[in-house]
Design a protein around this motif. Structure first.
Motif: not given
Length: 534
Positions: A7-10, A30-55
């Motif tokens: 549910g997040g914005t990547v 990471i095994t998948y990035v896209g629109p499909r619904e995952p089959a396993g355990e999911a954490v909802d981050i709707t309304g939040k941003l997902l960014v790479p860890g900083y280097v």
């Protein structure tokens, strides 16, 4: 079964866009990035941003804090990949001791990589032995090593010093970048350094200097550190190239503990980028995929894509760079500004001993001497004059107490006796006007096994190699703060006392330095006075 954040914005740092997507990961990858619904355990981050860890591509894990305690502030800030300088661990513990530290840090809740220095940053009489190519070259091939460390004595590169040239060649043969420290180098000199193989530099203090480095093919780190908080002016002056230059990175260059506690690590640099009006995606790229590419880690880190490490930050909104949650290799390691993962407990190899020096080593100089007149925290200018009663001497003493390099300083500290092992040479620096007080301060530091001591006043131990506190990061902040207060109370007029002390025995900044080889005039490389022997 894998996990997912949904549910997040990547942040797609590869195309420079923001994408609504679910991110699946398993076993830290990471095994998948896209629109499909995952089959396993999911954490909802709707309304939040997902960014790479900083280097953080360039830091020094020995400014009172340790390679582990630094992570107490870095990881909650979202800085999940750090490149550590090996210099003092190599000097103190040799190749085997360094290897033990590197191995233990593999258990850290962050991606730790290292540089391998090919030359020191103080003038040692036995430099050729300590940094022999047969010793350095194998380290450059360690899988944890991503570059050769900064070459602070860049004139040695320009003049074609054979040993340094061999080190650069060894780094290139191992397919590692070569870091420079090209402070004060002219455009023509930068041409020579680029030709000699220097890949990167972090010493630009103006936008024009940064632009020169970019034009000559150098990866250019824009610095926001305690010693040089230059980032606002650099970003302002580089507005015309920020969108197109692809060799720009952010660094904090081993800032002091108090600086990190107040301002953060790469997250803090990103906050400054926002204040300067830098477009958020572009700022993020300079903190993630660009340094990852420089380090040769972009197939594993720096972006959110299949096959990459499941290392990312959950942000509450665009422009707020402090993460709510930090993931490293698929595990939550920090939440709401606090580290939640365990840190490895380093078993430090035995370091060099420290003897209390004899008072005879502090006999004051007389007659006309070259005096180091300080004009900033780390820059001094040579003034030849007669030594006067009340002048403060700077004496670098070997850890075994067998030798001392003497100098006179002006405008630095007004003190009878002060001593510390927090030096870039790893020796004992003693400052003062009274030989007996200087000897007492030095003796107190020897009792502590390293650290700081004012004669008859405040003292604090640095139990690891005389540079690092064995305590928590908060402990280092307290020591740093007290050091600043005590130095100011004794007449220190500048803004970064820790780096002033560290660099007093360096061999790379103007103009006079007390080094193990003697009193050095940096520009000419002339030893003005050799060490005296006890």
């Amino acid at each position: 079964m894998g996990q997912a954040l949904v549910g997040g914005t990547v942040a797609d740092v590869y195309t420079g866009t923001w994408v609504r997507a679910n991110v699946e990961f398993d076993d830290g990858v990471i095994t998948y990035v896209g629109p499909r619904e995952p089959a396993g355990e999911a954490v909802d981050i709707t309304g939040k941003l997902l960014v790479p860890g900083y280097v953080e591509p360039h830091t020094h894990p020995w400014c009172l804090y340790s390679p582990t305690s630094l992570l107490e502030v870095a990881v909650p800030d979202g800085t999940t990949t750090l490149v550590y300088d090996n210099l003092f661990f190599f000097l103190s513990h040799g190749v085997d001791g360094l290897r033990a530290i590197v191995d233990q840090m593999r258990a850290a809740p962050a991606h730790i990589r290292w540089v391998a220095r090919i030359s020191p940053q103080s003038a040692y009489p036995d430099e050729a032995e300590r940094f022999a190519i047969e010793t350095i070259a194998p380290m450059l091939s360690w899988p944890e090593v991503v570059a050769s460390g900064e070459i602070t004595n860049w004139p040695s590169v320009a003049r074609g010093d054979p040993r340094v040239a061999a080190g650069i060649a060894a780094a290139k043969a191992a397919r590692r970048r070569v870091e420079g420290h090209n402070a004060g180098a002219s455009y023509d000199r930068l041409n020579e350094l680029s030709l000699a193989g220097l890949s990167a530099d972090h010493e630009a203090i103006t936008a024009d200097e940064a632009r020169d480095r970019l034009r000559l093919g150098m990866w250019t780190m824009l610095r926001q550190s305690s010693l040089r908080p230059d980032l606002p002016a650099l970003l302002d002056g580089l507005r015309d190239v920020l969108g197109s230059a692809r060799r720009l990175m952010l660094t904090t260059d081993g800032a002091t503990p108090s600086f990190y506690a107040e301002r953060g690590v790469i997250g803090g640099a990103l906050r400054i980028a926002s204040e300067q009006g830098v477009e958020p995606m572009r700022a993020l790229q300079m903190a993630t995929i660009d340094p990852a590419t420089f380090l040769g880690l972009d197939e594993r880190l720096g972006g959110i894509a299949p096959g990459r490490a499941a290392t990312f930050n959950v942000l509450p909104e665009l422009g707020e760079w402090r993460p709510e949650t930090v993931y490293v290799r698929g595990e939550v390691v920090a939440r709401d500004g606090r580290l939640t993962a365990a840190l490895p407990e380093l078993a430090w190899p035995a370091g060099p001993g420290l003897a209390a020096p004899d008072v005879s080593l502090f006999e004051p100089l007389s007659g006309v001497q070259p005096v180091a007149r300080y004009e900033s925290a780390v820059i001094n200018r040579r003034v030849d004059r007669a030594v006067e009663p009340g002048d403060v001497h700077a004496v670098l003493v070997g850890r075994d107490g067998s030798w001392a390099t003497k100098g006179v300083v002006e405008g630095f500290l007004d003190v009878d006796g002060f001593a510390t092992t927090a030096t870039t040479s790893l020796e004992l620096l003693v400052l003062g006007r009274d030989p007996a007080a200087m000897a007492r301060a030095a003796g107190r530091v020897a009792e502590l096994g390293g650290g700081f001591a004012f004669d008859g006043g405040w003292s604090a131990p640095l139990e690891v190699d005389g540079l690092i506190s064995a305590g928590t990061f908060d402990t280092t902040v307290a020591i740093d703060s007290r050091l600043s207060d005590e130095m100011s109370r004794h007449g220190y007029p500048f803004h970064d006392p820790l780096y002033s002390l560290l660099f007093a025995s360096g061999d790379f900044l103007p103009e006079l330095r007390v080094t193990p080889s003697g009193l050095l005039e940096v520009k000419s490389r002339v030893i003005l006075a050799p060490p005296v022997r006890s």
